[in-house]
Design an enzyme around this catalytic site. Structure first.
Site, PDB file in Angstrom:
ATOM      1  N   GLY A 349      32.910  85.644  63.617  1.00  0.00           N
ATOM      2  CA  GLY A 349      32.007  85.212  62.562  1.00  0.00           C
ATOM      3  C   GLY A 349      32.333  85.946  61.282  1.00  0.00           C
ATOM      4  O   GLY A 349      32.330  85.386  60.196  1.00  0.00           O
ATOM      5  N   ALA A 350      32.636  87.222  61.430  1.00  0.00           N
ATOM      6  CA  ALA A 350      32.943  88.076  60.292  1.00  0.00           C
ATOM      7  C   ALA A 350      33.522  89.374  60.838  1.00  0.00           C
ATOM      8  O   ALA A 350      33.376  89.673  62.017  1.00  0.00           O
ATOM      9  CB  ALA A 350      31.679  88.368  59.494  1.00  0.00           C
ATOM     10  N   MET A 351      34.207  90.116  59.963  1.00  0.00           N
ATOM     11  CA  MET A 351      34.797  91.383  60.398  1.00  0.00           C
ATOM     12  C   MET A 351      34.612  92.426  59.315  1.00  0.00           C
ATOM     13  O   MET A 351      34.936  92.203  58.153  1.00  0.00           O
ATOM     14  CB  MET A 351      36.291  91.176  60.718  1.00  0.00           C
ATOM     15  CG  MET A 351      37.026  92.458  61.071  1.00  0.00           C
ATOM     16  SD  MET A 351      36.378  93.228  62.593  1.00  0.00           S
ATOM     17  CE  MET A 351      36.655  94.960  62.215  1.00  0.00           C
ATOM     18  N   GLU A 352      34.107  93.592  59.761  1.00  0.00           N
ATOM     19  CA  GLU A 352      33.645  94.625  58.828  1.00  0.00           C
ATOM     20  C   GLU A 352      34.745  95.522  58.280  1.00  0.00           C
ATOM     21  O   GLU A 352      34.520  96.713  58.072  1.00  0.00           O
ATOM     22  CB  GLU A 352      32.594  95.484  59.522  1.00  0.00           C
ATOM     23  CG  GLU A 352      33.133  96.416  60.646  1.00  0.00           C
ATOM     24  CD  GLU A 352      33.033  95.838  62.041  1.00  0.00           C
ATOM     25  OE1 GLU A 352      32.971  94.600  62.176  1.00  0.00           O
ATOM     26  OE2 GLU A 352      33.033  96.622  63.010  1.00  0.00           O
ATOM     27  N   ASN A 353      35.946  94.997  58.012  1.00  0.00           N
ATOM     28  CA  ASN A 353      37.001  95.837  57.423  1.00  0.00           C
ATOM     29  C   ASN A 353      36.408  96.638  56.272  1.00  0.00           C
ATOM     30  O   ASN A 353      35.706  96.094  55.435  1.00  0.00           O
ATOM     31  CB  ASN A 353      38.130  94.963  56.895  1.00  0.00           C
ATOM     32  CG  ASN A 353      38.542  93.899  57.879  1.00  0.00           C
ATOM     33  OD1 ASN A 353      38.883  94.206  59.010  1.00  0.00           O
ATOM     34  ND2 ASN A 353      38.447  92.641  57.476  1.00  0.00           N
ATOM     35  N   HIS A 385      24.636  92.495  58.616  1.00  0.00           N
ATOM     36  CA  HIS A 385      25.281  93.075  59.796  1.00  0.00           C
ATOM     37  C   HIS A 385      26.577  93.801  59.402  1.00  0.00           C
ATOM     38  O   HIS A 385      26.779  94.962  59.745  1.00  0.00           O
ATOM     39  CB  HIS A 385      25.584  91.957  60.803  1.00  0.00           C
ATOM     40  CG  HIS A 385      26.278  92.407  62.044  1.00  0.00           C
ATOM     41  ND1 HIS A 385      25.629  92.544  63.250  1.00  0.00           N
ATOM     42  CD2 HIS A 385      27.566  92.767  62.282  1.00  0.00           C
ATOM     43  CE1 HIS A 385      26.489  92.960  64.168  1.00  0.00           C
ATOM     44  NE2 HIS A 385      27.677  93.112  63.606  1.00  0.00           N
ATOM     45  N   GLU A 386      27.419  93.122  58.653  1.00  0.00           N
ATOM     46  CA  GLU A 386      28.721  93.717  58.312  1.00  0.00           C
ATOM     47  C   GLU A 386      28.559  94.923  57.396  1.00  0.00           C
ATOM     48  O   GLU A 386      29.252  95.930  57.544  1.00  0.00           O
ATOM     49  CB  GLU A 386      29.634  92.680  57.659  1.00  0.00           C
ATOM     50  CG  GLU A 386      29.874  91.418  58.501  1.00  0.00           C
ATOM     51  CD  GLU A 386      30.301  91.699  59.925  1.00  0.00           C
ATOM     52  OE1 GLU A 386      30.976  92.716  60.164  1.00  0.00           O
ATOM     53  OE2 GLU A 386      29.936  90.900  60.814  1.00  0.00           O
ATOM     54  N   HIS A 389      27.741  98.158  59.038  1.00  0.00           N
ATOM     55  CA  HIS A 389      28.904  98.834  59.620  1.00  0.00           C
ATOM     56  C   HIS A 389      29.631  99.734  58.616  1.00  0.00           C
ATOM     57  O   HIS A 389      30.402 100.594  59.023  1.00  0.00           O
ATOM     58  CB  HIS A 389      29.924  97.806  60.100  1.00  0.00           C
ATOM     59  CG  HIS A 389      29.644  97.196  61.442  1.00  0.00           C
ATOM     60  ND1 HIS A 389      29.367  97.941  62.564  1.00  0.00           N
ATOM     61  CD2 HIS A 389      29.641  95.902  61.852  1.00  0.00           C
ATOM     62  CE1 HIS A 389      29.211  97.114  63.609  1.00  0.00           C
ATOM     63  NE2 HIS A 389      29.363  95.879  63.202  1.00  0.00           N
ATOM     64  N   GLU A 408      27.963  97.910  67.857  1.00  0.00           N
ATOM     65  CA  GLU A 408      27.524  96.532  67.646  1.00  0.00           C
ATOM     66  C   GLU A 408      26.016  96.369  67.839  1.00  0.00           C
ATOM     67  O   GLU A 408      25.374  95.605  67.134  1.00  0.00           O
ATOM     68  CB  GLU A 408      28.290  95.576  68.563  1.00  0.00           C
ATOM     69  CG  GLU A 408      29.773  95.451  68.208  1.00  0.00           C
ATOM     70  CD  GLU A 408      30.026  95.007  66.769  1.00  0.00           C
ATOM     71  OE1 GLU A 408      29.071  94.600  66.075  1.00  0.00           O
ATOM     72  OE2 GLU A 408      31.183  95.092  66.319  1.00  0.00           O
TER      73      GLU A 408
END
Ligand code: NAG
Ligand code: NAG
Ligand code: NAG
Ligand code: NAG
Ligand code: ZN
Length: 965
Positions: A349-353, A385-386, A389, A408
């Site tokens: 869905g998304a990635m917290e880079n 959410h991201e 992180h 998570e």
């Protein structure tokens, strides 16, 4: 990573009941989530292949292995910094291949004597230096040993250097490599994403490193604890823009190999883990703003999307959400910029880079005209959410993947706090009950569940790591952390959290480190008392699977707890050191008055305060702050139900939902009887709020599936019609005869339920209403008058109660749809028709790739099977062509098991069970591929359904009949 869980809210549960197709839509929309869940389900918990019983490589003396055979890096070398240069080619080379080239210099120091250098490298072609894959030099005074040989280990993803003599402890060295990799469209590592804009195919180079793909981009020590500083340089075509974690500090035009190019350099990153790196080259554009201390906030997307102002909403909420976390964590945002980018083609869905968060377009872009309220909510919560992180996970990182649940689960909990700050009128915090707590209860109540926490040695291979990304980690993690913050109180929780983040900034931890800091916060708070340490309390929830049902007998004040299992006959063979008992914090109220929190510390106890009589009642687990279910003696149940019927607003919205969900699940587990569960729905004729309705509809869905082909259905339908009618009238009123959108956020969701159910139960005026909307659209196809919130439901109802004209119109609109989400709605709505010939024709279309794309074939069959009329047609269809369908669609398709699940969902007769068994026998020679387990489960579930129907049919019929008059 963001969970890919959302069912777009406009595909509300209204449709479930309706032509009973929506589940298929839900499945289609949440395939990736289903993938997560499927993994979770099919994980062998017992037996020979169980990862928990696998010998631990590091400690098994009988299988001496070379260091490079271990999946974990040795602890002799630690990286300090990398200089990485990457050059992706956005056009194929002469062989038609997309590639990238690059170089990397990593400085590492030696902390234990060794003559081996082991570093991750996967699918990279390494250049040759004097016969070796790398160059080694010493830093400062150190002289590098000569390389004896180098080689690659494919299985464990290593580049290995054997040295002629040992590296010196305390000294630092530089390892230099040059490499070429494929810029494949495999969504892993540095990869290629393609999309079409204005008829032109465009290519983006982008990346997804979590969990083990950084090593596919350049040789690196690819473990989360191997933090280092990264100085990145990207070479790219002029006219494109390069992004990475740090802010760009320079761009220069340059000519390399005769090609006019641009070189972008980035400021060095903070000390960080490899899995949080990101590199992107695209022709995207951005909108931006700056916040207090010069923090640059940018939203990136395709030019067209930005021009259509689809990034505005994300930009509006990002600043407030970052501010919220700075305050909540008591720690400033650690970086100088925050980029968020929407990619047309993205797996999670998304990635917290860190500093460059990547999203699916649907998780970041909001179109004020086309998007529904559910779409908007999803954007807010995924961003929250991201960004959570950025501190928890990125600034402070867990040592190893076995603790993923904390990372998570934490983000899945605080996303509600961040989103609530950005959208305070939504009451979004309540939704954790539906989206996480009740959802994960369903999984965690099975004997095949597993504990949140795993030991490090149990998680080694990339496959084992990716298994950690499941519902238990995300949703149970969120639920137990929420419980923890509630019994500590939010301020104490936040204080411990902040001290943890500040203490371990730029470092790594294990989960008990957080418990220690929370414990400190408890001790530093005068008057704060908990019955055991945070550590001891939480162990019960993290080291054993499942959760308790707490039974309160208000006649005596006795309280007991018991491991809650949905199937009372299931056998738990996973031992627990705590014997499946928990330390249960019970917030409760007596006759409307909050009482002091009570701790249940044993299997049984007595709390005299809970003894009540007369009109008084007890309600435990107020606001569902605890991760457990509650049962009472029958008298107290009666008093709660009578309270609901006379004054339901005396209880909070989520407690109303909880009473319903607990009762239905206790009935499934045979702890209370079915009619008691059904009685919790009687007050719904007065209920206007979304969460209790949604909870009831999700639970009633099973009754509909079991009975919609039997005489029970008539009575069920009259009952639900009676219950939904007032809700339908209510929405008619507050929307001024359907001309306005309800102002309340969740009211917009419940309006979908009201219309969907009212239409399928035959409430007067409903079908005419949606037919007239759909007619208007048919008359002017370019001006769709239907609000995005209502589209799925209206399309489905109009097609269900219409004929071939409505269907053919939908087909034309489907073929012309330019928006993916619109195509999905239509494809699923076409399965709602009640005409067998249309359904059969649609089934035929599914096998014609010119009509239905191959990737959508099985989910379309499922939608058809979700329809009562379509189910037998679909079953005959796949039985007759199993071998063809399996050859064409079954291989390597993870959604294939959903097909078997979908088609057999209603199976509840002896005859169907025999058919299913025969189907299995007849096709053994063909095989079932990834549906093998699903088929076994279908046989098991059908058996259970037959039993449930036999035991409950008569009394359910009687109850609905009596209650519908
Ligand atoms: C990394 O790049 C910086 C800046 O160009 C340079 O000063 C440094 O020597 C490089 N380090 C290594 C190990 O190549
Ligand atoms: C973003 O904020 C501005 C200013 O408050 C507002 O006018 C605009 O409508 C917002 N955009 C969206 C999509 O919410
Ligand atoms: C926030 O951090 C500052 C400095 O690190 C500290 O002095 C203060 O006590 C913290 N506040 C809270 C509420 O933890
Ligand atoms: C679990 O049960 C065993 C055997 O009945 C007992 O010896 C042990 O103390 C129990 N452990 C806990 C934590 O209650
Ligand atoms: Zn996450």
């Amino acid at each position: 990573m963001g969970k890919v869980y959302y069912v777009s809210k406009n595909v509300g549960l209204g449709m479930l009941v309706l032509a009973t197709v929506a589940l298929a839509t839900i499945i289609a929309l949440s395939i990736a989530y289903d993938k997560e869940r499927a993994k979770n389900r099919s994980k062998p918990e017992n037996g020979a292949t169980d990862s928990t019983s696998m010998p631990t490589p590091l400690t098994t003396p009988s299988t001496p292995k070379e260091p490079w055979d271990h999946y974990r890096l040795p602890d002799s070398l630690v990286p300090v910094s990398y200089n990485v240069t990457l050059w992706p080619r956005l056009k194929p080379n002469a062989d038609g291949m997309y590639i990238f080239t690059g170089s990397s210099a990593v400085i590492f120091s030696c902390v234990k004597e060794t003559d081996l250098i082991i570093i991750h490298s996967n699918k990279l072609n390494l250049s040759n230096f004097y016969g070796h894959h790398a160059k080694l030099s010493g830093l400062g005074d150190a002289t590098a040993p000569t390389i004896q040989k180098t080689w690659l280990v494919v299985k464990t993803h290593y580049l290995v250097l054997q040295l002629r003599s040992a590296l010196a402890v305390g000294a630092s060295y530089v390892l230099y490599t040059e490499f070429q990799g494929e810029l494949a469209d495999d969504l892993e590592g540095f990869y290629r994403s393609e999309y079409t804009e204005d008829g032109v195919k465009k290519v983006v180079a982008t990346s997804q490193m979590q969990a083990t793909y950084a090593r596919k981009s350049f040789p690196c020590f690819d473990e989360p604890a191997m933090k280092a500083v990264f100085t990145v340089t990207i070479i790219h075509d002029r006219g494109t823009v390069a992004l990475s974690n740090g802010r760009e500090i320079g761009t220069a035009d340059s000519v390399i190999d005769g090609m006019p190019l641009r070189v972008t350099t980035f400021e060095p990153t903070e000390r960080m883990s490899t899995y949080l790196l990101a590199f992107i080259v695209s022709d995207f554009v951005n909108i931006q703003s700056t916040q207090n201390n010069n923090l640059l906030i940018r939203i990136w997307a395709r030019r067209k999307a930005i021009e259509d102002r689809q990034g505005d909403y994300a930009l509006n909420v990002t600043g407030p959400i970052l501010q919220f976390y700075e305050h909540y964590y008591n720690a400033t945002y650690p970086l100088s910029k925050s980029d968020q980018i929407a990619l047309p083609d993205f797996n999670a869905g998304a990635m917290e880079n860190w500093g460059l968060v990547t999203y699916r377009e649907t998780a970041l872009l909001y179109d004020p005209i086309m998007s529904s309220t559910g779409n908007k909510e999803r954007i807010t919560t995924v961003i929250a959410h991201e960004l959570a992180h950025m501190w928890f996970g990125n600034l402070v990182t867990l040592q190893w993947w076995n603790d993923l649940w904390l990372n998570e689960g934490f983000a899945s909990y605080v996303e509600y706090l961040g989103a609530d700050y950005a959208e305070p009128t939504w009451n979004i915090k309540d939704q954790i009950i539906l989206s996480d707590v009740h959802k994960v209860f369903a999984v965690d109540a099975l004997a095949s569940s597993h504990p949140l926490s795993r030991r490090q040695e149990e998680v080694n291979t990339p496959a084992q790591i990716s298994e950690m990304f499941n519902t238990i980690s995300y949703s149970k993690g969120a639920a137990v952390l929420r419980m923890l913050s509630q019994f500590l109180t939010e301020p104490v929780f936040a204080k411990g959290l902040s001290s943890y983040l500040n203490r371990f900034a730029f470092g790594n931890t294990v989960y008990p480190d957080l418990w220690d800091h929370l414990q400190q916060a408890v001790q530093n708070t005068p008057g704060m008392h908990i019955p055991h340490t945070v550590h001891n309390i939480m162990n019960r929830w993290t080291l054993q699977m499942g959760f308790p049902v707490v039974t309160i007998d208000t006649r005596t004040g006795s309280i007991t707890q018991k491991h809650f299992l949905l199937d009372p006959d299931s056998v738990v063979d996973r031992p627990s050191q705590f014997n499946y008992t928990w330390f249960v914090p019970i917030k409760w109220m007596k006759t409307g008055v909050e009482q002091q929190q009570y701790w249940l510390l044993q299997k049984t106890d007595a709390h005299i305060e809970m003894r009540v009589s007369g009109e008084d009642w007890v309600l435990a687990n107020t606001n569902v702050s605890g991760y457990f279910r509650v049962n009472y003696d029958l008298d107290n149940w009666d008093r709660l139900l009578s309270l609901l019927n006379t004054n339901h607003q005396a209880l909070s919205i989520i407690n109303r939902a909880q009473i319903i969900d607990d009762a239905f699940n206790l009935a499934r587990a045979k702890i209370i009887n079915t009619t008691l569960a059904l009685r919790t729905t009687k007050y719904l004729s007065m209920e206007r709020d979304y969460i209790p309705w949604e909870s009831a509809l999700r639970n009633l869905d099973y009754y509909i599936l079991m009975f919609d082909r039997t005489e029970v259905y008539g009575a069920l339908q009259s009952y639900l019609k009676k219950q939904i009618q007032p809700l339908f009238e209510y929405f008619k009123m507050i929307t001024a005869n359907w001309t306005k959108v309800p102002t309340g956020h969740t009211d917009q969701y419940n309006q979908v339920n009201a219309i969907g159910i009212a239409c399928s139960m035959g409430v007067d005026g409903c079908r005419e209403l949606i037919k007239s909307w759909y007619r208007q659209w048919m008359e002017s196809p370019h001006h769709n008058p239907i609000h995005p919130n209502l589209k799925s439901t209206v399309y489905c109802s109009a097609i269900a109660f219409g004929g071939v004209e409505e269907w053919d119109f939908a087909w034309r609109m489907f073929k012309n749809a330019t928006l993916a989400s619109e195509a999905v709605r239509l494809r699923s709505a076409m399965a709602c028709t009640k005409a067998p010939w249309l359904l059969n024709r649609y089934l035929e279309y599914t096998l014609d790739p010119t009509k239905i794309r191959k990737q959508d074939a099985t989910s379309t069959m499922q939608s058809i099977a979700r329809n009562t009329v379509g189910m037998p047609l679909a079953w005959n269809f796949i039985r007759a062509r199993w071998s063809y369908i399996f050859q064409q669609y079954g291989r390597g398709s993870f959604s294939f098991s959903n097909l078997v699940n979908g088609i057999t969902k209603r199976f509840s007769t002896e005859f169907e069970l025999q058919e299913l068994k025969k189907f299995k026998e007849d096709n053994l020679h063909v095989g079932f591929g990834s549906a093998t387990l699903a088929l076994e489960q279908a046989i098991e579930k059908t058996t259970a359904n037959i039993k449930w129907v036999t035991e409950n049919k008569a009394r359910v019929l009687k109850w609905f009949t009596e209650e519908s008059t």
